[in-house]
Design a protein around this motif. Structure first.
Motif, short mmCIF file in Angstrom:
data_model
loop_
_atom_site.label_atom_id
_atom_site.label_comp_id
_atom_site.label_asym_id
_atom_site.label_seq_id
_atom_site.Cartn_x
_atom_site.Cartn_y
_atom_site.Cartn_z
N PHE A 1 131.48 70.94 27.14
CA PHE A 1 132.39 70.27 26.22
C PHE A 1 133.84 71.09 26.44
N LEU A 2 133.69 72.25 26.27
CA LEU A 2 134.89 73.29 26.51
C LEU A 2 135.32 73.20 27.76
N SER A 3 134.47 73.38 28.67
CA SER A 3 134.77 73.40 30.24
C SER A 3 135.33 71.88 30.66
N GLY A 4 135.02 71.03 30.13
CA GLY A 4 135.61 69.67 30.33
C GLY A 4 136.87 69.62 29.89
N LEU A 5 137.12 70.09 28.51
CA LEU A 5 138.66 70.23 27.83
C LEU A 5 139.38 70.74 28.79
N ILE A 6 138.89 72.20 29.34
CA ILE A 6 139.89 72.95 30.12
C ILE A 6 140.27 72.24 31.25
N LEU A 7 139.30 71.69 31.99
CA LEU A 7 139.75 70.83 33.28
C LEU A 7 140.69 69.78 32.90
N ALA A 8 140.52 68.87 31.70
CA ALA A 8 141.37 67.93 31.57
C ALA A 8 142.57 68.27 31.17
N ALA A 9 142.70 69.50 30.77
CA ALA A 9 144.08 70.13 30.06
C ALA A 9 144.94 70.41 31.25
N VAL A 10 144.57 70.40 32.21
CA VAL A 10 145.51 70.56 33.34
C VAL A 10 146.91 69.63 33.45
N CYS A 11 146.49 68.35 33.32
CA CYS A 11 147.27 67.47 33.52
C CYS A 11 147.34 66.68 32.12
N SER A 12 147.23 67.33 30.97
CA SER A 12 146.89 66.23 29.94
C SER A 12 148.30 66.36 29.30
N GLN A 13 149.63 67.14 29.67
CA GLN A 13 150.83 67.40 28.98
C GLN A 13 151.58 67.27 29.91
N ARG A 14 152.60 66.73 29.54
CA ARG A 14 154.09 66.96 30.30
C ARG A 14 154.99 67.75 29.20
N GLU B 1 142.38 84.01 24.76
CA GLU B 1 143.22 84.62 24.03
C GLU B 1 142.53 85.05 22.77
N GLY B 2 141.91 86.13 22.86
CA GLY B 2 140.86 86.82 21.82
C GLY B 2 139.55 86.09 22.25
N ASP B 3 138.73 86.43 21.26
CA ASP B 3 137.38 85.88 21.57
C ASP B 3 136.92 84.39 21.35
N ASN B 4 138.04 83.62 20.69
CA ASN B 4 137.47 82.17 20.41
C ASN B 4 138.50 81.32 20.68
N THR B 5 139.78 81.67 21.40
CA THR B 5 140.53 80.80 21.94
C THR B 5 141.00 80.67 23.44
N ILE B 6 141.41 79.60 24.06
CA ILE B 6 141.36 79.49 25.32
C ILE B 6 142.86 79.05 25.47
N VAL B 7 143.54 79.42 26.26
CA VAL B 7 145.04 78.63 26.51
C VAL B 7 145.16 78.32 28.00
N VAL B 8 145.69 77.11 28.13
CA VAL B 8 145.83 76.65 29.53
C VAL B 8 147.27 76.14 29.61
N ASP B 9 147.93 76.68 30.76
CA ASP B 9 149.19 76.12 31.26
C ASP B 9 149.17 74.77 31.90
N PRO B 10 149.28 73.70 31.28
CA PRO B 10 148.97 72.36 31.91
C PRO B 10 150.16 72.23 33.24
N HIS B 11 150.62 73.07 33.68
CA HIS B 11 151.49 72.84 35.08
C HIS B 11 150.99 73.71 36.32
N TRP B 12 150.67 73.02 37.38
CA TRP B 12 150.28 73.54 38.63
C TRP B 12 151.11 74.45 39.06
N GLN B 13 150.68 75.79 39.62
CA GLN B 13 151.66 76.58 40.48
C GLN B 13 151.24 76.42 41.82
#
Ligand code: S3P
Ligand code: PEP
Length: 434
Positions: free
Chosen positions: A180-193, A229-241
Motif C-alpha cells: 500500500f505504502l509502496s504504491g502511494l510512494i510510486l504514485a506520489a511522483v506525479c500526484s502534485q503540481r 523522515e524519522g521512523d514512520n514518515t516518508i517524504v517524496v518530492d513530486p518533481h523529476w530531476q
C-alpha cells in the motif's frame, strides 16, 4: 506463458549427488513491476525484465491505461511510455485485470488516482480475498473516490478521481502489506503540481520494510527525491530531476532462495550469479539465515555461493524476508532440532494462507509442526514422500521441491503455479543435477 507447459502433477526424483553448480535466475518481480510503472511515467526502457504472470498483468494493464508498450523478450527488454503529455494516465477509463499479482493491484490502484478518470481493477478468486482497504482509505484522504466494489475491503476496486490528489499529506496503515505504502510512494511522483513535497505517514507497525526501502532506492535511481523522515514518515518530492537512460533489473533474490536452500539441504554447493549483499532486495539476506543454520556463505564477483553442511534449527523473526518463510520451512525439515519462524502473521493474506498451508503440507510429509497466529515451529522427524498440494501458490511449489531433492516419491500437484513469478523454474531446477 506459451513457452512452458506443465503436467497436472510432477513426480520428483531425489538427487543422486549433492549439486555443485552455478545458476542464473530471472529478473526480480518486485523490481520489474516498479520499473514498469516508473518507465510508463518517464518514457523509458527496462532491461533484464522478468517475464511471468505477475509482470504480464502489469504490462497488459499499462496498455489498457493507454501507455505504449514494446516488448522484446529475446532481449528481456520492455519499453513503456506515454503517447502524449496532456494526461498522466492516457486513458480516462479502463477495466484492469491483475490476476493474482498483489504488486500490480496495489501499485496501479494508487497510480490511476493521479489523473482524472474512472477505473476498475479485478483479479482471480484469491485476489478477491486479498486486502486493499487500507490503501483505499489513504486515497480517500486526498479526495479520491476509491472503494471496494462489494464492500469486502478486497477487489474488485473502483477508483474515481477528479483531477488527481487534493492535498499532500496522507496516512496509511502498514501492518497488512507494505505494498500500500509502496504504491502511494510510486504514485506520489506525479500526484502534485501545487506542492513541493508529499508526506505519507505510517499508522502503526509496518511489515516487509525492505520492500519500502527498495521503492525509495529505485525512486532515487530514477531521479526522484524520496526518503524516510524519522521512523514512520516518508517524504517524496513530486518533481523529476531527470531519468536514467534505460534501467537494468537484478536477478530475483526470492527465486534465488530455492537454489541456495538446495545447497543447504543436500550438503552441496550452489552459486546464484548476479546477486550480492548490496542488492535492492531484502530477500538476499536469506543466506544469513542459512549461515546461522551452519552453511558457509561466500560472496564474490560472480554472485553468492552457499556451501551446505550439517544444519541446526534456528529461531528467526522473518518479517523482513517473509517471501522466504516457506523456503526456510522446507530446509528446517533437514536440520538438527526445531526451527521457529516468528512475526509473519501478514503472510496469511498472500497467494494462500501461507502459515496454514506450509504447516499442513510439512505435516503430510512427516514433520512435526506447531502453528501460531504469527508463525510456526517445525521439528524435524523422519520424512516420507507423498503428493503435496501447492494451493496455487508458486512459493509453496518451489519450496516443497526442496523436500523432493532428498526424499523419494514427492509429487507436486499443480506445478504450473510457478508461472506467477518463475515460469522456467522446473527446467532450471533440473540444473541441480549438474
Ligand atoms: O512490494 C513488493 O514488491 C512486495 C512486497 C511484499 O508484500 P507485503 O508487503 O504484502 O508483505 C512481498 O511479499 C511481495 O512478494 C512483493
Ligand atoms: C506475495 C507475493 O506476491 P504478490 O503479493 O505481489 O502477489 C509473492 O510473490 O510471494
Amino acid at each position: 506463458m506459451s513457452e512452458f507447459t506443465y503436467p497436472a502433477e510432477l513426480a520428483l526424483q531425489p538427487l543422486a549427488l549433492p549439486p555443485s553448480v552455478s545458476v542464473t535466475v530471472p529478473g526480480s518481480k518486485s523490481i520489474t513491476n516498479r520499473a514498469l510503472v516508473l518507465a510508463a511515467l518517464s518514457n523509458n526502457t527496462v532491461k533484464g525484465a522478468l517475464r511471468s504472470e505477475d509482470t504480464e498483468v502489469m504490462i497488459d494493464s499499462l496498455r489498457r491505461l493507454g501507455f505504449l508498450v514494446t516488448e522484446d523478450w529475446a532481449a528481456n527488454t520492455v519499453t513503456v511510455g506515454r503517447p502524449g503529455w496532456e494526461r498522466l494516465i492516457p486513458a480516462d477509463t479502463a477495466d484492469l485485470w491483475v490476476g493474482n499479482s498483489g504488486t500490480t493491484l496495489r501499485f496501479l490502484t494508487a497510480l490511476v488516482s493521479i489523473d482524472r478518470g474512472t477505473y476498475r481493477l479485478d483479479g482471480v478468486a484469491r485476489m478477491r480475498e486479498r486486502p486493499v482497504e487500507d490503501l483505499l482509505a489513504a486515497l480517500r484522504q486526498v479526495g479520491v473516490d476509491a472503494r471496494s466494489e462489494q464492500g469486502t475491503g478486497c477487489p474488485p476496486v473502483i477508483v474515481v478521481s477528479g483531477a488527481g490528489w487534493k492535498g499532500n499529506v496522507l496516512t496509511v496503515r502498514g501492518d497488512v502489506s507494505s505494498q500500500f505504502l509502496s504504491g502511494l510512494i510510486l504514485a506520489a511522483v506525479c500526484s502534485q503540481r501545487d506542492y513541493s513535497v508529499v508526506t505519507i505517514r505510517i499508522d502503526g507497525p509496518l511489515v516487509s520494510v525492505p520492500y519500502v526501502d527498495m521503492t525509495l532506492a529505485m525512486m532515487t535511481q530514477w531521479g526522484i527525491e524520496a526518503g524516510w523522515e524519522g521512523d514512520n514518515t516518508i517524504v517524496v518530492d513530486p518533481h523529476w530531476q531527470g531519468h536514467p537512460s534505460g534501467y537494468t533489473i537484478e536477478p530475483d533474490a526470492s527465486a534465488a532462495s530455492y537454489f541456495w536452500a538446495a545447497a543447504a539441504v543436500t550438503g552441496g554447493r550452489v552459486t546464484v550469479s548476479g546477486l550480492n549483499r548490496t542488492s535492492l532486495q531484502g530477500d538476499v539476506r536469506f543466506v544469513e539465515v542459512l549461515g546461522q543454520m551452519g552453511c558457509r556463505v561466500e560472496e564474490c564477483d560472480a554472485g553468492i555461493t552457499v556451501h551446505g553442511g550439517p544444519l541446526r534449527g534456528v529461531d528467526v523473526d522473518m518479517n523482513n524476508i517473509s517471501d522466504t518463510v516457506m523456503t526456510l520451512g522446507a530446509v528446517a525439515c533437514f536440520a538438527e532440532g526445531p526451527t521457529t519462524i516468528r512475526n509473519v502473521a501478514h503472510i496469511r493474506h498472500k497467494e494462500t494462507d501461507r502459515i496454514a498451508a506450509l504447516a499442513k503440507e510439512l505435516r503430510k510429509l512427516g514433520a512435526e509442526v506447531a502453528e501460531r497466529d504469527d508463525g510456526l515451529t517445525i521439528t524435524p522427524r523422519a520424512l516420507k514422500g507423498c503428493a503435496v498440494d501447492t494451493y496455487n501458490d508458486h512459493r509453496m511449489a518451489m519450496s516443497l521441491a526442496l523436500v523432493g531433492l532428498k526424499v523419494p516419491e514427492v509429487v507436486i500437484r499443480n506445478p504450473g503455479c510457478v508461472a506467477k513469478t518463475y515460469p522456467g523454474f522446473w527446467q532450471d531446477w533440473e540444473k541441480l543435477r549438474g
